[in-house]
Design an enzyme around this catalytic site. Structure first.
Site, mmCIF file in Angstrom:
data_model
loop_
_atom_site.group_PDB
_atom_site.id
_atom_site.type_symbol
_atom_site.label_atom_id
_atom_site.label_comp_id
_atom_site.label_asym_id
_atom_site.label_seq_id
_atom_site.Cartn_x
_atom_site.Cartn_y
_atom_site.Cartn_z
ATOM 1 N N TYR A 55 0.855 -1.187 0.000
ATOM 2 C CA TYR A 55 0.000 0.000 0.000
ATOM 3 C C TYR A 55 0.897 1.245 0.000
ATOM 4 O O TYR A 55 1.952 1.240 0.627
ATOM 5 C CB TYR A 55 -0.879 -0.012 1.263
ATOM 6 C CG TYR A 55 -2.083 0.902 1.196
ATOM 7 C CD1 TYR A 55 -3.167 0.581 0.384
ATOM 8 C CD2 TYR A 55 -2.130 2.077 1.937
ATOM 9 C CE1 TYR A 55 -4.281 1.406 0.332
ATOM 10 C CE2 TYR A 55 -3.248 2.908 1.886
ATOM 11 C CZ TYR A 55 -4.318 2.567 1.081
ATOM 12 O OH TYR A 55 -5.416 3.381 1.030
ATOM 13 N N LYS A 92 -17.644 -6.160 8.560
ATOM 14 C CA LYS A 92 -16.429 -5.471 8.991
ATOM 15 C C LYS A 92 -16.016 -6.010 10.355
ATOM 16 O O LYS A 92 -16.855 -6.185 11.242
ATOM 17 C CB LYS A 92 -16.686 -3.973 9.065
ATOM 18 C CG LYS A 92 -15.452 -3.174 9.424
ATOM 19 C CD LYS A 92 -15.559 -1.717 9.053
ATOM 20 C CE LYS A 92 -15.560 -1.437 7.588
ATOM 21 N NZ LYS A 92 -14.287 -1.721 6.900
ATOM 22 N N SER A 134 -20.501 -2.188 -1.490
ATOM 23 C CA SER A 134 -19.275 -2.063 -0.693
ATOM 24 C C SER A 134 -19.560 -1.121 0.471
ATOM 25 O O SER A 134 -20.592 -0.441 0.504
ATOM 26 C CB SER A 134 -18.153 -1.490 -1.562
ATOM 27 O OG SER A 134 -18.424 -0.132 -1.872
ATOM 28 N N TYR A 161 -12.047 5.236 -6.727
ATOM 29 C CA TYR A 161 -11.475 5.108 -5.382
ATOM 30 C C TYR A 161 -11.084 3.673 -5.073
ATOM 31 O O TYR A 161 -10.648 3.362 -3.959
ATOM 32 C CB TYR A 161 -12.453 5.640 -4.323
ATOM 33 C CG TYR A 161 -13.751 4.863 -4.201
ATOM 34 C CD1 TYR A 161 -14.798 5.079 -5.077
ATOM 35 C CD2 TYR A 161 -13.913 3.894 -3.207
ATOM 36 C CE1 TYR A 161 -15.983 4.363 -4.972
ATOM 37 C CE2 TYR A 161 -15.095 3.175 -3.084
ATOM 38 C CZ TYR A 161 -16.124 3.413 -3.977
ATOM 39 O OH TYR A 161 -17.291 2.695 -3.879
ATOM 40 N N GLY A 162 -11.204 2.793 -6.064
ATOM 41 C CA GLY A 162 -10.809 1.409 -5.874
ATOM 42 C C GLY A 162 -10.756 0.701 -7.216
ATOM 43 O O GLY A 162 -11.172 1.254 -8.239
ATOM 44 N N TRP A 201 -8.669 9.759 -2.725
ATOM 45 C CA TRP A 201 -8.010 9.046 -1.637
ATOM 46 C C TRP A 201 -8.178 9.883 -0.379
ATOM 47 O O TRP A 201 -7.655 10.987 -0.281
ATOM 48 C CB TRP A 201 -6.519 8.878 -1.967
ATOM 49 C CG TRP A 201 -5.794 7.911 -1.099
ATOM 50 C CD1 TRP A 201 -6.331 6.898 -0.358
ATOM 51 C CD2 TRP A 201 -4.369 7.858 -0.889
ATOM 52 N NE1 TRP A 201 -5.332 6.208 0.295
ATOM 53 C CE2 TRP A 201 -4.122 6.777 -0.014
ATOM 54 C CE3 TRP A 201 -3.294 8.591 -1.367
ATOM 55 C CZ2 TRP A 201 -2.839 6.440 0.393
ATOM 56 C CZ3 TRP A 201 -2.018 8.250 -0.957
ATOM 57 C CH2 TRP A 201 -1.778 7.185 -0.095
#
Lengths: 389, 389
Positions: free
Chosen positions: A88, A379, A196, A290-291, A316
């Site tokens: 990352y 999560k 998501s 963003y992904g 981001w």
């Protein structure tokens, strides 16, 4: 001297003070040698093999510009796993403060309570609930010493889970909706990955602003129940990527939007389906990525840029924080808290005080392994109990 | 009533006035039946088969808000060919003013001289040299009546070829350099298609601003002579797409730029090589596309958007004109004229007064055929002579 330079110097001084304080501590009767626990690693690698629970002493009193905090809940986000893997772009700083040896503490996001204040700290009090204002500070821990400038107060009305998950997904959704196109009530946006964590926040925040959402999800067995869930959150229309094969879809979308051009598209997937979705966009639209869950690049016909004036951006949230003041961050959290967004589906993984580090290590590695295999739909939030007060 | 609506009404009135004037003309002794010639077509199709020279009478006096102009030089641009083919997003309006029958007149760009002024026209005089402020007005003609608002004066110091080619390529280059990134002297930009008409303008305009250019061209037999030509125009570094295979290129570029991040990339190619070029970009860069010579899409890793904050735009000079005032257009031409840019390599195709329409048609179709086969390396400029004054 630039602001960044000053901040760096202040930070280094604080670390030095903490070290000196640490040395003093070892001679102090008040320190408790196994008061805390953190989930750590020595160098990047496979999280399921390297993450290690580690106990460490009670925290020394904070340096003048620092605070001590006790963590309440700390999420395990997909990006955190990538950080441990070393893939990352945000890298954590190696840490010597816990046991004097260099190691990394996992975790970027978390809700904590301020337990002790440095002598020069302004605007924070014992008992304040805070989240991280800096990146990669190591939140998978029972307690830490942090620079006061690295924490941001959260509104009191927010729940523990809401607070623990407020710094990444809700602001990503909020800022993508607000920062690129000036959308008015009744305007539309289109997004993929609509189920998501960010996608569900997009649906909720858009609905509260009176915006309509055209949502794409993967086809699945329990599609109807997912559609019900997203509709309850406020989704206007829900489609699957398979629907993109339908030649009449463009006409249907035109009917739904009453011909109003769609000017915002949010993308966390990439690849062919994402390209196909851009045909629903009107002139002067903005596509914000963003992904890249498909791991495919974003491929677009040049004519869309030239003749339809499409603009493509990335978003981001970490960059957003770097470029904003404390007041802007707190303002954002206030606006999000006021929206009373539904908490993400979650499960809390408690690391209890009464198990040893080996057992704690096993529990964390097991959870991370399940995450990697996509077995956790929810999560995961770590609750690392203090061993002694 | 919006400005656009008012403009439309004024335009329609002017056309009606012109029609009435046209009817009067046929009874006037002063009109000359075969005074002018235009290159026309009745409906979109293959330019080499359908473009047709057509003679028409002398122009009636212009309506109050119109002017009559005599064309000096009118380029045949690649986009003009696409317009005739019917595959370009800008569509010309069908025209009845020349011979009473509906047809299209080719050509978007051209330098003309004002020969007669409508009674209400302000700010233009007989003898002024003008270019087109509107799109697709039909410039492949010896003379036309145009709305005064559709022409823009050009500075006197500019040459005929410079004036005839000032509305598309130089402003495209100028605006792409200025509108997206605030570049300072010594900053770098990277472009592909560097020997295209726009690419050569980019090199010249950048050099006059003290900007450095990293230029990519196709490999070819006479590469050294092309490099000399572009270097003479002001290019800093010239590479071929083959050089993208060189693993050490990134290091070389870092050396050339002394590590300064490149924040502007101009693209008229697309496809794999364009993707590979983006690795030279720094954070917060803008990639502006104005063409797609490879006919391949623009494909980019999503990480470049998210983590390097890349933004992708398109640029279309036609849109720029639509959104800008007459003062802004004239200001742009003044700045361009002051730069004394080198004229594009060109050849002038004269359609002489003393040949008939069939012969004129053959000359134009022949030129267009060569253009389609890429046999014309130079820009072709039509000079259509008036048959009678």
């Amino acid at each position: 001297m630039t602001r960044a330079t000053i901040a760096r110097i202040v930070r280094m001084k604080a670390i030095n003070c903490a070290k000196i304080a640490g040395i003093r501590r070892s001679f102090s009767v008040a320190s408790i040698l196994n008061a805390n626990r953190a989930i750590t690693y020595r160098s990047p690698g496979d999280p399921a093999s390297i993450l290690t629970a580690l106990t460490y002493p009670s925290l020394p009193p904070p340096a003048p510009h620092s605070v001590n905090v006790r963590f309440i809940l700390s999420p395990v986000n997909p990006a955190d796993i990538n950080v441990v893997e070393g893939v990352y772009p945000s890298k954590p700083s190696p840490d010597q403060s816990l046991i004097g040896t260099t190691l990394f503490v996992g975790g970027n996001e978390g809700l904590a309570e301020v337990t002790e204040i440095g002598s020069e700290v302004i605007g924070l009090q014992k008992g304040d609930r805070v989240v991280m204002g800096g990146q990669q500070l190591g939140t998978w821990a029972s307690a830490r010493t942090l620079l006061a400038e690295d924490v941001v107060k959260v509104p009191e009305e927010i729940s523990e889970v809401g607070g623990a998950t407020i710094t990444v997904n809700p602001p990503t959704a909020y800022n993508m909706i607000h920062d690129f196109v000036d959308l008015k009530e009744g305007d539309w946006l289109v997004q993929n990955g609509a189920n998501s964590a960010v996608g569900q926040m997009v649906i909720q925040i858009a609905a509260r602003k009176g915006l309509k959402t055209l949502n794409f999800v993967r086809s699945r067995d329990d599609l109807e129940s997912l559609k019900r869930h997203l509709t309850n959150l406020g989704a206007t229309q829900i489609l699957t990527y398979d629907d993109l094969q339908d030649k009449t879809l463009r006409e249907k979308v035109k009917e739904w939007t009453a011909g109003k051009p769609i000017r915002l598209m949010l993308n966390c997937v990439g690849g062919r389906d994402t390209t196909a979705m851009t045909r629903f966009l009107g002139e002067d639209a903005h596509l914000v990525s963003y992904g890249a869950m498909s791991k495919q690049p974003l491929s677009l016909p040049t004519s869309a840029f030239i003749f339809k004036n499409l603009t493509c951006h990335g978003f981001w949230q970490s960059r957003w924080y770097k470029q904003r003041t404390r007041e802007e961050r707190e303002g954002l959290f206030k606006r999000l808290a006021a929206m009373k967004l539904q908490e993400p589906e979650h499960e809390i993984l408690t690391i209890p005080a009464d198990i040893n580090d080996d057992a704690a290590t096993e529990r964390v590695r097991d959870a991370v392994r399940k995450l990697g295999q996509g077995q956790h739909g929810k999560k995961v939030l770590l609750k690392i109990e203090q061993l002694a007060e």
